[in-house]
Design an enzyme around this catalytic site. Sequence first.
Site, PDB file in Angstrom:
ATOM      1  N   ARG A  91       0.864  -1.177   0.000  1.00 13.12           N
ATOM      2  CA  ARG A  91       0.000   0.000   0.000  1.00 13.12           C
ATOM      3  C   ARG A  91       0.902   1.230   0.000  1.00 13.12           C
ATOM      4  O   ARG A  91       1.776   1.373   0.864  1.00 13.12           O
ATOM      5  CB  ARG A  91      -0.855  -0.001   1.260  1.00 13.12           C
ATOM      6  CG  ARG A  91      -1.742   1.204   1.320  1.00 13.12           C
ATOM      7  CD  ARG A  91      -2.547   1.222   2.578  1.00 13.12           C
ATOM      8  NE  ARG A  91      -3.563   2.252   2.511  1.00 13.12           N
ATOM      9  CZ  ARG A  91      -4.555   2.349   3.371  1.00 13.12           C
ATOM     10  NH1 ARG A  91      -4.662   1.482   4.342  1.00 13.12           N
ATOM     11  NH2 ARG A  91      -5.434   3.301   3.248  1.00 13.12           N
ATOM     12  N   HIS A 179      -7.836   6.920   0.478  1.00 20.93           N
ATOM     13  CA  HIS A 179      -8.684   5.754   0.779  1.00 20.93           C
ATOM     14  C   HIS A 179      -9.107   5.018  -0.499  1.00 20.93           C
ATOM     15  O   HIS A 179     -10.115   4.312  -0.512  1.00 20.93           O
ATOM     16  CB  HIS A 179      -9.962   6.146   1.574  1.00 20.93           C
ATOM     17  CG  HIS A 179      -9.709   6.489   3.003  1.00 20.93           C
ATOM     18  ND1 HIS A 179     -10.343   7.526   3.639  1.00 20.93           N
ATOM     19  CD2 HIS A 179      -8.904   5.937   3.925  1.00 20.93           C
ATOM     20  CE1 HIS A 179      -9.929   7.613   4.887  1.00 20.93           C
ATOM     21  NE2 HIS A 179      -9.052   6.645   5.081  1.00 20.93           N
ATOM     22  N   GLY A 328     -18.029   3.012  10.316  1.00 22.20           N
ATOM     23  CA  GLY A 328     -19.130   2.804   9.364  1.00 22.20           C
ATOM     24  C   GLY A 328     -19.704   1.404   9.430  1.00 22.20           C
ATOM     25  O   GLY A 328     -20.913   1.202   9.297  1.00 22.20           O
ATOM     26  N   GLU A 329     -18.834   0.414   9.674  1.00 22.70           N
ATOM     27  CA  GLU A 329     -19.297  -0.977   9.691  1.00 22.70           C
ATOM     28  C   GLU A 329     -19.958  -1.350  11.008  1.00 22.70           C
ATOM     29  O   GLU A 329     -20.786  -2.264  11.050  1.00 22.70           O
ATOM     30  CB  GLU A 329     -18.103  -1.928   9.458  1.00 22.70           C
ATOM     31  CG  GLU A 329     -17.526  -1.847   8.068  1.00 22.70           C
ATOM     32  CD  GLU A 329     -16.154  -2.502   7.952  1.00 22.70           C
ATOM     33  OE1 GLU A 329     -15.874  -3.438   8.733  1.00 22.70           O
ATOM     34  OE2 GLU A 329     -15.375  -2.079   7.079  1.00 22.70           O
ATOM     35  N   GLU A 376      -9.021  -3.719   2.120  1.00 26.13           N
ATOM     36  CA  GLU A 376      -7.972  -3.101   1.292  1.00 26.13           C
ATOM     37  C   GLU A 376      -6.892  -4.110   0.928  1.00 26.13           C
ATOM     38  O   GLU A 376      -6.338  -4.072  -0.180  1.00 26.13           O
ATOM     39  CB  GLU A 376      -7.366  -1.912   2.055  1.00 26.13           C
ATOM     40  CG  GLU A 376      -8.365  -0.763   2.181  1.00 26.13           C
ATOM     41  CD  GLU A 376      -8.156   0.111   3.402  1.00 26.13           C
ATOM     42  OE1 GLU A 376      -7.978  -0.448   4.515  1.00 26.13           O
ATOM     43  OE2 GLU A 376      -8.183   1.340   3.269  1.00 26.13           O
TER      44      GLU A 376
END
Length: 390
Positions: A91, A179, A328-329, A376
Amino acid sequence: MSAHILTLNAGSSSLKLGLFAVAAEPEALAEGQVDRIGDDARLWLHDAKGRELAARDLGEAGASHGAALEAALEVLEEHLPEARIAAVGHRVVHGGMDHDAPVRIDDAVLERLSALEPFAPLHQPHNLAGIRAARAAFPDAVQVACFDTAFHRNHPFVNDVFGLPREFYDRGVRRYGFHGLSYDYIAGELGRADADLHAGRVVVAHLGNGASLCGIVGGRSVASTMGFTALDGLPMGTRVGQLDPGVVLHLIEQEGMSAAEVSEMLYKRSGLLGLSGISNDMRELEASDDPRAAEAIAYFTFRIRREIGAMAAAMEGLDGIVFTGGIGENSARIRREVCAPLGWLGVTLDPAANDRSARRIDADGAVAVLVVPTDEERVIARATSAALTG
Ligand code: ADP
């Protein structure tokens, strides 16, 4: 003998790793993390079902990113001796103007990515330290860089530019958005399971320690709340979010703060932590009965709502909202506080579905509201697998 992919996500003081078997859809075998690199580093490793394989203090063995990777690889070898690392996927927060897709890393690519360090001084140097450590550990493996900016690289001009003199745009002072690996994953999930939504206009809210919104039309990013850096847009755990640039000038010119002091405050002491004075962690704020915690949450959810309205304008309509990231989850309260006042936009929640974090949580489907866990590492593994086999 089957080949494997290692995914690496090197942050300022942490290193996340994933092990996958190479395939068009890579199979996850293990994930691990080293935290507090350079200061009491600690490592854990889980199998694909989340069962603990190892957890240990690294002490001196976790003094740098290179040392932490070495220690993590030893533990991996101990528990998964069959792993044959053919490729490492990294990443990388910033790909600059050039990269709208993952790229195989060679000396020239590494040099170009190093030149972007001033654009992301808190992340890019650590990402590149991870790449250097992995190249030393696996000199024969294919190394692939996957960028947080890439998914956003084809924004229309009006969403790519600031109102500065044109020369700054030409020199790369643009709205990059971040993101992107998470948004790429979510767009893929919608394509797989919600074709109508994938074809439509969707706001994805990635709400974790970092937080942003992405406007996605037909599977492609058209707008991000993050800009030139990952400071812009929504308030976050410790980052300020959108701020009048005049405040920065005031802090330097009138309050006598140095650029380094302002930077440290905007990145590390602002957002939920700065406003509440209690914590950057949403679970702690939700559990607190201090009114400052409630105010910090109210500011967070207000800015998310405001930006959802802005995204609907940018996309000329709204067909769906997707919540992802740790908050959010998992947080029914945050989703409720974001969505309840958005009835005017056609958003209504099914309270029971929201409380159990079901995949679909809207009441009547006028605007679909979904909860989709992000991954991700899987996006990195797919890109790395493709680079290896293609
Ligand atoms: P990162 O951006 O570092 O990957 P995460 O996506 O893991 O972070 O998100 C971390 C945030 O998610 C923290 O603020 C944490 O409190 C919040 N979070 C995790 N679980 C819950 C929960 N059940 N309720 C509320 N917030 C939660």
